[in-house]
Scaffold this motif. Structure first.
Motif, PDB file in Angstrom:
ATOM      1  N   PHE A  45       0.924  -1.380   0.145  1.00 24.24           N
ATOM      2  CA  PHE A  45       0.114   0.142   0.029  1.00 24.24           C
ATOM      3  C   PHE A  45       0.808   1.287   0.017  1.00 24.24           C
ATOM      4  O   PHE A  45       0.352   2.541   0.110  1.00 24.24           O
ATOM      5  CB  PHE A  45      -0.988   0.011   1.275  1.00 24.24           C
ATOM      6  N   ARG A  46       2.222   0.966   0.029  1.00 26.01           N
ATOM      7  CA  ARG A  46       3.148   2.281   0.023  1.00 26.01           C
ATOM      8  C   ARG A  46       2.472   3.315  -0.994  1.00 26.01           C
ATOM      9  O   ARG A  46       2.309   3.184  -2.028  1.00 26.01           O
ATOM     10  CB  ARG A  46       4.471   1.756  -0.700  1.00 26.01           C
ATOM     11  N   HIS A  47       2.430   4.255  -0.196  1.00 25.43           N
ATOM     12  CA  HIS A  47       1.928   5.697  -0.880  1.00 25.43           C
ATOM     13  C   HIS A  47       0.453   5.510  -1.721  1.00 25.43           C
ATOM     14  O   HIS A  47       0.132   6.233  -2.589  1.00 25.43           O
ATOM     15  CB  HIS A  47       2.904   6.056  -1.940  1.00 25.43           C
ATOM     16  N   GLY A  48      -0.110   4.530  -1.371  1.00 26.56           N
ATOM     17  CA  GLY A  48      -1.396   4.168  -1.869  1.00 26.56           C
ATOM     18  C   GLY A  48      -1.446   4.127  -3.293  1.00 26.56           C
ATOM     19  O   GLY A  48      -2.477   3.979  -4.041  1.00 26.56           O
ATOM     20  N   LYS A  49      -0.325   3.900  -3.944  1.00 25.32           N
ATOM     21  CA  LYS A  49      -0.283   3.477  -5.320  1.00 25.32           C
ATOM     22  C   LYS A  49      -0.066   1.998  -5.650  1.00 25.32           C
ATOM     23  O   LYS A  49       0.813   1.554  -5.985  1.00 25.32           O
ATOM     24  CB  LYS A  49       1.126   4.410  -5.916  1.00 25.32           C
TER      25      LYS A  49
ATOM     26  N   LYS B 292     -10.749  -2.804  -5.223  1.00 30.41           N
ATOM     27  CA  LYS B 292     -11.340  -1.966  -4.543  1.00 30.41           C
ATOM     28  C   LYS B 292     -10.691  -1.962  -3.153  1.00 30.41           C
ATOM     29  O   LYS B 292     -10.651  -0.991  -2.497  1.00 30.41           O
ATOM     30  CB  LYS B 292     -12.955  -2.377  -4.245  1.00 30.41           C
ATOM     31  N   LYS B 293     -10.660  -3.209  -2.856  1.00 23.57           N
ATOM     32  CA  LYS B 293     -10.237  -3.532  -1.237  1.00 23.57           C
ATOM     33  C   LYS B 293      -8.610  -2.979  -1.241  1.00 23.57           C
ATOM     34  O   LYS B 293      -8.390  -2.342  -0.047  1.00 23.57           O
ATOM     35  CB  LYS B 293      -9.991  -5.018  -1.066  1.00 23.57           C
ATOM     36  N   LEU B 294      -7.845  -3.092  -2.141  1.00 24.94           N
ATOM     37  CA  LEU B 294      -6.402  -3.037  -2.176  1.00 24.94           C
ATOM     38  C   LEU B 294      -6.356  -1.335  -2.596  1.00 24.94           C
ATOM     39  O   LEU B 294      -5.294  -0.687  -2.338  1.00 24.94           O
ATOM     40  CB  LEU B 294      -5.456  -3.605  -2.926  1.00 24.94           C
ATOM     41  N   GLY B 295      -7.440  -0.664  -3.058  1.00 24.61           N
ATOM     42  CA  GLY B 295      -7.298   0.663  -3.154  1.00 24.61           C
ATOM     43  C   GLY B 295      -6.541   0.991  -4.686  1.00 24.61           C
ATOM     44  O   GLY B 295      -5.834   2.086  -4.930  1.00 24.61           O
ATOM     45  N   TYR B 296      -6.796  -0.017  -5.573  1.00 24.23           N
ATOM     46  CA  TYR B 296      -6.295   0.280  -6.834  1.00 24.23           C
ATOM     47  C   TYR B 296      -7.051   1.538  -7.645  1.00 24.23           C
ATOM     48  O   TYR B 296      -8.236   1.751  -7.684  1.00 24.23           O
ATOM     49  CB  TYR B 296      -6.446  -1.120  -7.846  1.00 24.23           C
ATOM     50  N   VAL B 297      -6.275   2.365  -8.135  1.00 21.76           N
ATOM     51  CA  VAL B 297      -6.784   3.523  -9.073  1.00 21.76           C
ATOM     52  C   VAL B 297      -6.116   3.463 -10.360  1.00 21.76           C
ATOM     53  O   VAL B 297      -4.866   3.329 -10.418  1.00 21.76           O
ATOM     54  CB  VAL B 297      -6.536   4.675  -8.200  1.00 21.76           C
ATOM     55  N   PRO B 298      -6.877   3.700 -11.681  1.00 26.11           N
ATOM     56  CA  PRO B 298      -6.228   3.703 -12.842  1.00 26.11           C
ATOM     57  C   PRO B 298      -5.389   4.670 -12.756  1.00 26.11           C
ATOM     58  O   PRO B 298      -5.404   5.864 -12.402  1.00 26.11           O
ATOM     59  CB  PRO B 298      -7.526   3.635 -13.715  1.00 26.11           C
ATOM     60  N   ASN B 299      -4.270   4.480 -13.438  1.00 22.80           N
ATOM     61  CA  ASN B 299      -3.049   5.429 -13.345  1.00 22.80           C
ATOM     62  C   ASN B 299      -3.170   6.142 -14.647  1.00 22.80           C
ATOM     63  O   ASN B 299      -2.739   5.871 -15.827  1.00 22.80           O
ATOM     64  CB  ASN B 299      -1.732   4.589 -13.372  1.00 22.80           C
TER      65      ASN B 299
END
Lengths: 349, 349
Positions: free
Chosen positions: B8-12, B54-61
């Motif tokens: 989850f480092r830096h949420g990225k 969703k759980k891991l907080g993936y956001v399209p880059n």
């Protein structure tokens, strides 16, 4: 469109284009442009490359390096409303501090809309922001929880959350409202109304608590139906809530409003009811936004440290970026009571 | 730090991390997350991937695609000062329009400093902004010329340049000051002062010209030493310049100020000299910023269309992004005179 113009498409000139222009290999140009590798190239070439880069409008592409390093050097700042004069000086303080670290800011407003907040944060994250500064927190805020769970470096500003799980730089709201209420008690007021902010925000809640506690400490009755809460910090809401309170026909000689904006709405409601401020009713605000010193009457209010708030929040965020394991810290900035024309002793004395 | 936290480092969170979490191949995850390729994967996998993302907080880059397509979907907005209440509503109008097109904004302030302007634009360009909206233009502006020469899609707001080489959405400043000056002439004023803005900006220059032209059209003397120009639009400068004019001992019964902020400074200078507004001297402002309707006296001023200005500038920029060959267009928005308590007939009549 000329060949040259095509290269300038969207002003995004690359190293390859500079190299083509000079008939050099891109790696030579890259070395010449990078201070760390410049000494590997002759000074004549460095000069030639620098001149061409300037002429063509080459700008180092920080996004490519962001993708490599996982750091974009951008920070997202989310505020309720950029038009609320409370926030620009906070942003200025933050930006000035972040710039020192080479960090740029993405600024967004949520307009107190949860969906808009979610979209704004998602957009910022898709831009790979390194961290967030958020001024929109609710006391219990699922979005803040989500950011924390996902390990996004985060600092709250102006409003904080209940469970103290995250770093925050906020006003000492309890201190501020106590100062305003004690000032009015000192003038001789004993029947006071409170037009409070939304109770799901730390600002609205803590200011209300401070009003109640200070009244109680002064052996005054704070719950004679003379408290109302707005849903949003707007003039219109302040106006409507004070009208509601006045409709109860309960007497009061002073009003502690939870913000300057609410106080302005209160002034309108008083005027409409034919009551003069401060002759009939004294009034205090919160924030000391520009020009409340010039209105009629000039508003007694709490001066807050906006620039410092932004600056300290930025410093905290930078620390957090360098050390993600930093223990959350809350910084409280003490506001200062500024006494102006809107408060005076009650005339009944 | 747990294994999960590290990811989850830096949420990225990347596609690879989602894939590792599920024990799937990254290309499968990529297909499942992309609406265009989703049908190539079983619906059970699509569901599983969506839940994990969703759980891991993936956001399209969006930055990776920006580097591929050469479009970052970001627009830079540069204003003189975010704390000047003129600009936030312009930014809001622009952002609302740009969001419809999926465009995010980088907002910066130059604080009227040329070096700061240059740095801000360079930073925005290094973030690969697709275009710029600039509210800091000088009448002759090398930085604007540079952006144009380098083919950066650009729209000026609030202030424009002399050579009309670039699209701009601005107030009809000539119309506005003519309306204010004619209002004062209509009240019977014939000796008027003008506290003008910086003459290297279109706003300062065109408002001054309009004052002079309207006085001339009314057969009034506009150049009896009753004109002064500030270097910057600040209260302090308005105060100092009016003091200079008063020191000449030339008589006047009204002041046309080039902005509300300057008018506030004029009010201070008048008060200090023991002159009342409007009994001794009438005063007009420009912009109708929040609360000038509540000051004492409420200010007669020009209401401008800030939100619309931002909206139209954004629309123009979007057109320009889609068609870089678009002929530059200038849009003038007509302000509206709002007559309040700061103007009345001269008492000497």
């Amino acid at each position: 469109m000329s060949e040259a113009t095509k290269h300038f498409r969207h002003g995004k000139v690359t190293i390859v284009e500079v190299a083509n222009h000079l008939g050099l290999h891109p790696s030579t140009v890259s070395r010449a442009l990078n201070p760390d590798t410049r000494k590997m190239v002759s000074s004549a070439v460095v000069k030639k490359v620098a001149a061409a880069a300037k002429k063509l409008g080459y700008v180092p592409n920080s996004m490519a390096s962001a993708l490599k390093t996982g750091r974009s050097a951008m920070v997202g700042i989310l505020v309720p409303d950029l038009s609320d004069p409370v926030f620009p000086p906070i942003i200025r303080g933050a930006q000035q501090e972040l710039e020192k670290e080479g960090l740029t800011t993405l600024v967004a407003s949520s307009y107190e809309n949860a969906q808009q907040e979610r979209v704004a944060i998602r957009t910022m994250r898709s831009r790979l922001v390194d961290g967030l500064m958020i001024a929109t927190a609710k006391r219990h805020d699922p979005l803040v929880e989500e950011c924390l769970a996902q390990g996004i470096p985060l600092v709250l500003i102006y409003r904080t959350v209940e469970n103290r799980s995250v770093s925050a730089v906020v006003n000492d709201d309890a201190y501020g409202i106590r100062a305003a209420t004690e000032h009015l008690i000192g003038l001789g007021h004993c029947r006071m109304a409170h037009v409070g902010g939304p109770q799901n925000t730390s600002t609205g809640y803590l200011r209300h608590q401070a009003f109640v506690n200070t009244m109680r400490a002064g052996n005054l009755n704070s719950n004679g139906g003379l408290i109302a809460f707005v849903e949003q910090y707007t003039e219109q809401e302040g106006y409507l809530k004070l009208k509601d309170l006045m409709a109860t026909k309960k007497e009061f000689t002073a009003i502690v409003a939870s913000s300057d904006i609410l106080a302005l709405g209160c002034l309108d409601a008083l005027a409409e009811a034919g009551l003069r401020c401060p002759e009939d009713v004294s009034l205090t605000g919160y924030n000391d936004v520009p020009m409340v010193n010039r209105i009629s009457p000039p508003l007694t209010t709490l001066q807050i440290q906006q620039f410092e708030m932004g600056e300290l929040a930025a410093k905290t965020l930078v620390e957090l970026l360098n050390n993600p394991a930093l223990t959350p810290r809350e910084i409280y900035l003490r506001p200062k009571l500024v006494v102006r024309g809107s408060t005076r002793p009650p005339s009944q004395i």
